[in-house]
Design a protein around this motif. Structure first.
Motif, short mmCIF file in Angstrom:
data_model
loop_
_atom_site.label_atom_id
_atom_site.label_comp_id
_atom_site.label_asym_id
_atom_site.label_seq_id
_atom_site.Cartn_x
_atom_site.Cartn_y
_atom_site.Cartn_z
N ALA A 99 -38.22 6.85 98.89
CA ALA A 99 -37.52 8.14 98.90
C ALA A 99 -36.28 8.07 99.79
O ALA A 99 -35.20 8.56 99.42
CB ALA A 99 -38.47 9.23 99.39
N LEU A 100 -36.41 7.46 100.96
CA LEU A 100 -35.27 7.42 101.89
C LEU A 100 -34.15 6.54 101.33
O LEU A 100 -32.97 6.84 101.53
CB LEU A 100 -35.73 6.92 103.27
N THR A 101 -34.52 5.50 100.61
CA THR A 101 -33.48 4.64 100.02
C THR A 101 -32.80 5.37 98.85
O THR A 101 -31.58 5.28 98.68
CB THR A 101 -34.09 3.30 99.55
N ALA A 102 -33.59 6.12 98.08
CA ALA A 102 -33.00 6.91 96.99
C ALA A 102 -32.01 7.91 97.58
O ALA A 102 -30.90 8.11 97.06
CB ALA A 102 -34.10 7.63 96.21
N LEU A 103 -32.39 8.50 98.71
CA LEU A 103 -31.51 9.47 99.37
C LEU A 103 -30.21 8.81 99.83
O LEU A 103 -29.11 9.32 99.59
CB LEU A 103 -32.27 10.07 100.58
N GLN A 104 -30.38 7.63 100.44
CA GLN A 104 -29.21 6.88 100.91
C GLN A 104 -28.26 6.57 99.74
O GLN A 104 -27.06 6.66 99.86
CB GLN A 104 -29.73 5.58 101.47
N GLN A 105 -28.85 6.22 98.61
CA GLN A 105 -28.04 5.79 97.45
C GLN A 105 -27.61 6.97 96.58
O GLN A 105 -26.96 6.79 95.56
CB GLN A 105 -28.82 4.78 96.59
N GLY A 106 -28.06 8.18 96.92
CA GLY A 106 -27.62 9.38 96.19
C GLY A 106 -28.24 9.55 94.82
O GLY A 106 -27.58 10.01 93.89
N LYS A 124 -35.93 15.89 105.93
CA LYS A 124 -34.67 15.43 105.32
C LYS A 124 -34.12 16.44 104.32
O LYS A 124 -33.15 16.17 103.60
CB LYS A 124 -34.90 14.09 104.57
N ASN A 125 -34.77 17.61 104.24
CA ASN A 125 -34.41 18.58 103.22
C ASN A 125 -32.92 18.94 103.24
O ASN A 125 -32.28 19.03 102.19
CB ASN A 125 -35.27 19.84 103.40
N GLU A 126 -32.36 19.12 104.44
CA GLU A 126 -30.95 19.52 104.53
C GLU A 126 -30.03 18.45 103.95
O GLU A 126 -29.06 18.74 103.26
CB GLU A 126 -30.57 19.84 105.98
N VAL A 127 -30.36 17.17 104.24
CA VAL A 127 -29.54 16.07 103.72
C VAL A 127 -29.67 16.00 102.20
O VAL A 127 -28.68 15.80 101.48
CB VAL A 127 -29.98 14.70 104.33
N VAL A 128 -30.90 16.18 101.71
CA VAL A 128 -31.12 16.16 100.25
C VAL A 128 -30.26 17.24 99.60
O VAL A 128 -29.56 17.00 98.62
CB VAL A 128 -32.63 16.37 99.92
N LYS A 129 -30.26 18.43 100.21
CA LYS A 129 -29.48 19.55 99.67
C LYS A 129 -27.99 19.25 99.71
O LYS A 129 -27.28 19.45 98.73
CB LYS A 129 -29.74 20.80 100.50
#
Ligand SMILES: NC(=O)c1ccc[n+]([C@@H]2O[C@H](COP(=O)([O-])OP(=O)(O)OC[C@H]3O[C@@H](n4cnc5c(N)ncnc54)[C@H](OP(=O)(O)O)[C@@H]3O)[C@@H](O)[C@H]2O)c1
Length: 376
Positions: A99-106, A124-129
């Motif tokens: 999940a964190l890598t998916a977030l990093q890669q957008g 990490k909700n704010e970053v996801v948003k």
């Protein structure tokens, strides 16, 4: 059939499936191939197994060897995808890595893992948003469709709900990963059993076991009263004042295995977890000698419709749990990628997708809920 089914001219996206040759991963891939024209990238750490499954699935599927513990390979995999469905397991071991890598890669993210992953990711909700992404955790059976069904039925079939009596029964094969995750959940939720919900409170019951006669092909089954945080969220959202949730996983052998595991839980080392997981897989297989495989959700909801008291009874039965899982995770990904998820953020399934559209997609894949409503 939904108008966005294999929609002509819709932009083609790439959907990545990690754990692509696992029990759930294969079913996710099959379901996506049957229902979308998006490109599929399968990931797994064994190149030979990947090659075999890609050959079986046919054209339109690419693959990449990736071990989720290899950060650069995982980063490259995610960077090639618009959305990643993480079917690696046990998910309690893989935890937030993918999940964190998916977030990093957008890229958007779907995972059948239980609420523990959601609880770990919510910070990490704010970053996801901010990145405009949708992360849906618990895109599975339990948790997952277990919470979606009562929300759908209450919102669509009644004006107001009063009580919910809910049964979930599973006689089915277990993979090593799912057995491992079930044991983790089972050992960490001491107080989840033998309770029910009433008027905003979780209460202890003096009748935690129930022998219930469910519709065929399940029939008579011993169930145990249980409750979860996500079910609490559902009943509160649906304004249900009283809810009893009864579950049964397997039969006598499975219950005995879980009882033995609980008794020796002080010895919870990694090697003990592995041997308990194998024990649970075998126990479930043993129970399947006496019964055919099948998963049933059975709901009895009372409430009002047009000012009249009604009782709504609904049943969903599906033989193959891995296929059901695959369809649910694939449908979740389709809703997100085709713009029918919710606003960006990190959600559990019942909050992260459009529930009515989800039920349409499930029906399209042969998952039907039989319903009857009577006046009380
Ligand atoms: N919410 C629900 O109702 C529900 C229901 C069923 C399953 N699940 C969850 O879904 C997950 C998958 O279940 P499953 O039944 O498909 O399990 P599975 O059959 O054991 O498959 C797990 C897959 O993960 C792969 N994998 C493990 N470690 C990896 C790594 N380091 N790098 C890349 N791939 C790796 C395995 O590949 P190898 O063969 O190479 O090890 C295998 O393909 C589990 O965590 C399970 O708890 C949830």
């Amino acid at each position: 059939m939904c108008d966005y089914h294999k929609e002509k001219g819709a932009p083609q996206k790439r959907i990545g499936i990690l754990g692509g040759y696992g029990s759930v991963g294969v079913e996710v891939a099959k379901s996506l191939m049957a229902t979308t024209s998006h490109k599929i990238l399968l990931g797994g750490r064994n190149g030979e197994k990947l090659g075999l499954i890609v050959e079986k699935l046919g054209t339109g599927v690419a693959s990449m060897v990736v071990d989720v513990y290899n950060q650069s390979a995982l980063g490259e995999f995610c960077s090639r995808c618009d959305i990643v469905i993480n079917c690696t397991g046990p998910s309690r071991q893989v935890a937030c890595k993918v999940a964190l890598t998916a977030l990093q890669q957008g890229c958007h993210y779907v995972d059948p893992a239980d609420n523990s992953l959601y609880n770990a990711l919510i910070e990490k909700n704010e970053v996801v948003k901010q990145k405009g992404l949708l992360f849906v955790i618990s895109a599975g059976i339990i948790p997952g469709i277990l919470e979606v069904l009562p929300m759908y039925l209450v919102n669509n079939k009644l004006d107001k709900a009063q009580s919910l009596e809910y049964y979930f029964v599973s006689y089915d094969r277990l993979s090593f990963s799912s057995a491992y995750d079930i044991i983790c959940g089972f050992l960490s939720e001491d107080d989840a059993g033998m309770v029910y919900y009433e008027d905003g409170r979780i209460k202890k019951s003096s009748f935690p076991m129930k022998n219930m006669c469910l519709p065929q092909p399940i029939g008579k089954v011993d169930t145990i009263l249980t409750f979860t945080d996500s079910m609490k969220d559902v009943v509160e959202k649906c304004n249900v004042s009283k809810c009893h949730l009864y579950t049964a996983l397997g039969g006598k052998s499975t219950r005995k295995a879980l009882y033995d595991i609980r008794l020796s839980r002080q010895e919870k080392t990694e090697s003990q977890m592995a041997s308990w997981s194998n024990l649970l897989v075998d126990a479930m297989d043993h129970d399947l000698n006496d019964r055919k495989a099948g998963n049933m959700f059975h709901l009895i909801i009372t409430g009002e419709k047009g000012g009249v008291y009604k009782k709504l009874t609904a049943t969903l039965f599906f033989k193959n749990g891995f296929r059901l899982m695959g369809i649910i995770a694939a449908s979740t990904a389709r809703l997100i990628i085709d713009g029918m998820g919710h606003d960006p953020g990190c959600f559990l399934l019942h909050k992260g997708i459009h529930i009515g559209k989800m039920m349409e997609l499930l029906e399209e894949s042969g998952i039907c809920v039989s319903q009857s409503i009577e006046t009380l």
